[in-house]
Design a protein around this motif. Sequence first.
Motif, PDB file in Angstrom:
ATOM      1  N   LEU A 165       0.807  -0.888   0.051  1.00  8.22           N
ATOM      2  CA  LEU A 165       0.393  -0.044   0.381  1.00  8.22           C
ATOM      3  C   LEU A 165       0.796   1.615   0.030  1.00  8.22           C
ATOM      4  CD1 LEU A 165      -2.224   1.054  -0.162  1.00  8.22           C
ATOM      5  CD2 LEU A 165      -2.728   1.024   2.678  1.00  8.22           C
ATOM      6  N   GLU A 166       1.601   1.226   0.754  1.00 12.37           N
ATOM      7  CA  GLU A 166       2.616   2.208   0.943  1.00 12.37           C
ATOM      8  C   GLU A 166       4.017   3.123  -0.593  1.00 12.37           C
ATOM      9  OE1 GLU A 166       6.130   4.036   3.396  1.00 12.37           O
ATOM     10  OE2 GLU A 166       6.178   2.073   3.975  1.00 12.37           O
ATOM     11  N   ASN A 167       3.705   2.015  -1.148  1.00 16.53           N
ATOM     12  CA  ASN A 167       4.472   1.231  -2.409  1.00 16.53           C
ATOM     13  C   ASN A 167       3.526   1.917  -3.279  1.00 16.53           C
ATOM     14  OD1 ASN A 167       6.307   0.899  -4.243  1.00 16.53           O
ATOM     15  ND2 ASN A 167       5.432  -0.977  -4.541  1.00 16.53           N
ATOM     16  N   THR A 168       2.823   2.153  -3.039  1.00 13.28           N
ATOM     17  CA  THR A 168       1.343   1.707  -4.692  1.00 13.28           C
ATOM     18  C   THR A 168       1.207   3.776  -3.977  1.00 13.28           C
ATOM     19  OG1 THR A 168       0.065   0.235  -4.635  1.00 13.28           O
ATOM     20  CG2 THR A 168      -0.850   1.890  -5.176  1.00 13.28           C
ATOM     21  N   LEU A 169       1.075   3.971  -2.623  1.00  7.58           N
ATOM     22  CA  LEU A 169       0.785   5.714  -2.637  1.00  7.58           C
ATOM     23  C   LEU A 169       1.952   6.056  -2.779  1.00  7.58           C
ATOM     24  CD1 LEU A 169      -1.266   5.019   1.296  1.00  7.58           C
ATOM     25  CD2 LEU A 169      -1.551   6.212  -1.195  1.00  7.58           C
ATOM     26  N   LEU A 170       3.559   5.948  -2.378  1.00  7.22           N
ATOM     27  CA  LEU A 170       4.347   6.701  -2.683  1.00  7.22           C
ATOM     28  C   LEU A 170       4.967   6.558  -4.942  1.00  7.22           C
ATOM     29  CD1 LEU A 170       7.570   5.317  -0.703  1.00  7.22           C
ATOM     30  CD2 LEU A 170       5.757   7.490  -0.458  1.00  7.22           C
ATOM     31  N   ARG A 171       4.003   5.421  -5.053  1.00  5.65           N
ATOM     32  CA  ARG A 171       4.465   5.872  -6.980  1.00  5.65           C
ATOM     33  C   ARG A 171       3.593   6.996  -7.748  1.00  5.65           C
ATOM     34  NH1 ARG A 171       6.760   1.576  -9.435  1.00  5.65           N
ATOM     35  NH2 ARG A 171       7.486  -0.277  -7.760  1.00  5.65           N
ATOM     36  N   GLU A 172       1.920   6.926  -6.428  1.00  7.19           N
ATOM     37  CA  GLU A 172       1.116   7.938  -7.449  1.00  7.19           C
ATOM     38  C   GLU A 172       1.980   9.543  -7.002  1.00  7.19           C
ATOM     39  OE1 GLU A 172      -2.203   7.378  -5.166  1.00  7.19           O
ATOM     40  OE2 GLU A 172      -3.344   4.758  -6.699  1.00  7.19           O
ATOM     41  N   GLU A 173       2.766   9.163  -5.353  1.00  4.69           N
ATOM     42  CA  GLU A 173       2.637  10.634  -5.660  1.00  4.69           C
ATOM     43  C   GLU A 173       4.533  11.262  -6.453  1.00  4.69           C
ATOM     44  OE1 GLU A 173       5.391  13.252  -1.304  1.00  4.69           O
ATOM     45  OE2 GLU A 173       3.990  11.180  -1.772  1.00  4.69           O
ATOM     46  N   LEU A 174       5.006  10.403  -6.967  1.00  2.24           N
ATOM     47  CA  LEU A 174       6.236  10.449  -7.816  1.00  2.24           C
ATOM     48  C   LEU A 174       5.573  10.354  -9.600  1.00  2.24           C
ATOM     49  CD1 LEU A 174       8.911  10.154  -9.073  1.00  2.24           C
ATOM     50  CD2 LEU A 174       8.665   7.897  -9.197  1.00  2.24           C
ATOM     51  N   ASN A 175       4.667   9.908  -9.698  1.00  2.62           N
ATOM     52  CA  ASN A 175       3.317  10.964 -10.905  1.00  2.62           C
ATOM     53  C   ASN A 175       2.986  11.756 -10.704  1.00  2.62           C
ATOM     54  OD1 ASN A 175       3.856   8.426 -12.195  1.00  2.62           O
ATOM     55  ND2 ASN A 175       2.086   7.189 -11.419  1.00  2.62           N
ATOM     56  N   THR A 176       2.296  12.059  -9.121  1.00  4.72           N
ATOM     57  CA  THR A 176       1.940  13.831  -9.208  1.00  4.72           C
ATOM     58  C   THR A 176       3.891  14.293  -9.361  1.00  4.72           C
ATOM     59  OG1 THR A 176       0.301  12.948  -7.915  1.00  4.72           O
ATOM     60  CG2 THR A 176       0.204  15.251  -7.926  1.00  4.72           C
ATOM     61  N   ARG A 177       4.389  14.359  -8.758  1.00  4.14           N
ATOM     62  CA  ARG A 177       5.685  15.622  -8.430  1.00  4.14           C
ATOM     63  C   ARG A 177       6.058  15.260 -10.292  1.00  4.14           C
ATOM     64  NH1 ARG A 177       6.142  17.391  -3.722  1.00  4.14           N
ATOM     65  NH2 ARG A 177       4.902  16.145  -2.229  1.00  4.14           N
ATOM     66  N   GLN A 178       6.065  13.890 -11.010  1.00 12.21           N
ATOM     67  CA  GLN A 178       6.636  13.846 -11.882  1.00 12.21           C
ATOM     68  C   GLN A 178       5.405  15.218 -13.356  1.00 12.21           C
ATOM     69  OE1 GLN A 178       6.290   9.975 -13.068  1.00 12.21           O
ATOM     70  NE2 GLN A 178       9.197  10.095 -12.833  1.00 12.21           N
ATOM     71  N   GLN A 179       4.227  15.231 -13.020  1.00 13.55           N
ATOM     72  CA  GLN A 179       3.435  15.882 -13.964  1.00 13.55           C
ATOM     73  C   GLN A 179       3.282  17.384 -13.113  1.00 13.55           C
ATOM     74  OE1 GLN A 179      -0.115  14.077 -13.003  1.00 13.55           O
ATOM     75  NE2 GLN A 179      -0.183  12.713 -14.769  1.00 13.55           N
ATOM     76  N   GLU A 180       4.360  17.664 -12.094  1.00 17.74           N
ATOM     77  CA  GLU A 180       3.957  19.375 -11.852  1.00 17.74           C
ATOM     78  C   GLU A 180       5.379  19.387 -12.434  1.00 17.74           C
ATOM     79  OE1 GLU A 180       3.865  18.890  -7.615  1.00 17.74           O
ATOM     80  OE2 GLU A 180       1.935  18.699  -7.616  1.00 17.74           O
ATOM     81  N   LEU A 181       6.358  18.329 -11.732  1.00 19.37           N
ATOM     82  CA  LEU A 181       7.546  18.805 -12.590  1.00 19.37           C
ATOM     83  C   LEU A 181       7.483  19.180 -14.074  1.00 19.37           C
ATOM     84  CD1 LEU A 181      10.650  19.713 -12.256  1.00 19.37           C
ATOM     85  CD2 LEU A 181      10.705  17.074 -13.424  1.00 19.37           C
ATOM     86  N   GLN A 182       6.546  18.358 -14.832  1.00 19.16           N
ATOM     87  CA  GLN A 182       6.628  18.863 -16.555  1.00 19.16           C
ATOM     88  C   GLN A 182       5.984  20.292 -16.962  1.00 19.16           C
ATOM     89  OE1 GLN A 182       5.102  15.317 -17.810  1.00 19.16           O
ATOM     90  NE2 GLN A 182       6.656  13.980 -18.258  1.00 19.16           N
ATOM     91  N   GLU A 183       5.036  20.585 -16.243  1.00 18.19           N
ATOM     92  CA  GLU A 183       3.789  21.866 -16.013  1.00 18.19           C
ATOM     93  C   GLU A 183       4.627  22.598 -16.077  1.00 18.19           C
ATOM     94  OE1 GLU A 183       0.858  21.338 -13.606  1.00 18.19           O
ATOM     95  OE2 GLU A 183      -0.167  19.401 -14.886  1.00 18.19           O
ATOM     96  N   GLN A 184       5.973  22.504 -15.120  1.00 23.64           N
ATOM     97  CA  GLN A 184       6.935  23.854 -15.012  1.00 23.64           C
ATOM     98  C   GLN A 184       8.018  24.313 -15.020  1.00 23.64           C
ATOM     99  OE1 GLN A 184       8.247  22.688 -10.350  1.00 23.64           O
ATOM    100  NE2 GLN A 184       6.049  23.846  -9.247  1.00 23.64           N
ATOM    101  N   GLN A 185       8.455  23.105 -15.875  1.00 20.44           N
ATOM    102  CA  GLN A 185       9.918  23.214 -16.850  1.00 20.44           C
ATOM    103  C   GLN A 185       8.412  23.395 -17.904  1.00 20.44           C
ATOM    104  OE1 GLN A 185      10.478  18.830 -17.275  1.00 20.44           O
ATOM    105  NE2 GLN A 185      12.673  19.796 -16.325  1.00 20.44           N
TER     106      GLN A 185
END
Length: 102
Positions: free
Chosen positions: A26-46
């Motif tokens: 469960l923690e792994n799933t949550l961390l993967r979702e958070e990683l995906n969110t952060r990657q999307q935010e990074l792409q938007e900022q770039q």
Amino acid sequence: MILEQNIQRVEEKLHLLLKKMQQVQLENTLLREELNTRQQELQEQQGAIQHLEDKLQLMKIAATTQGANPVAEDDVAFRKEIRGKINDYIKEIDRCIALLNA
């Protein structure tokens, strides 16, 4: 009797281990979702940074062509770059005209 106790302890440990595994999954799933969110935010900022850099470049070009250049007044390299781009555009226009006349 001792064998049954040992089996019961092994079963308890197995249940604990399974619970821990589910928690980790469960923690792994949550961390993967958070990683995906952060990657999307990074792409938007770039993308936003690239948009602002493009806008700044256009502002510099506009200021250069109007003669008042407060942004890059002493920027000789910028002026050379703009002149090079203008020369490239002129060459491309000349090639197009030559193709139309042929």
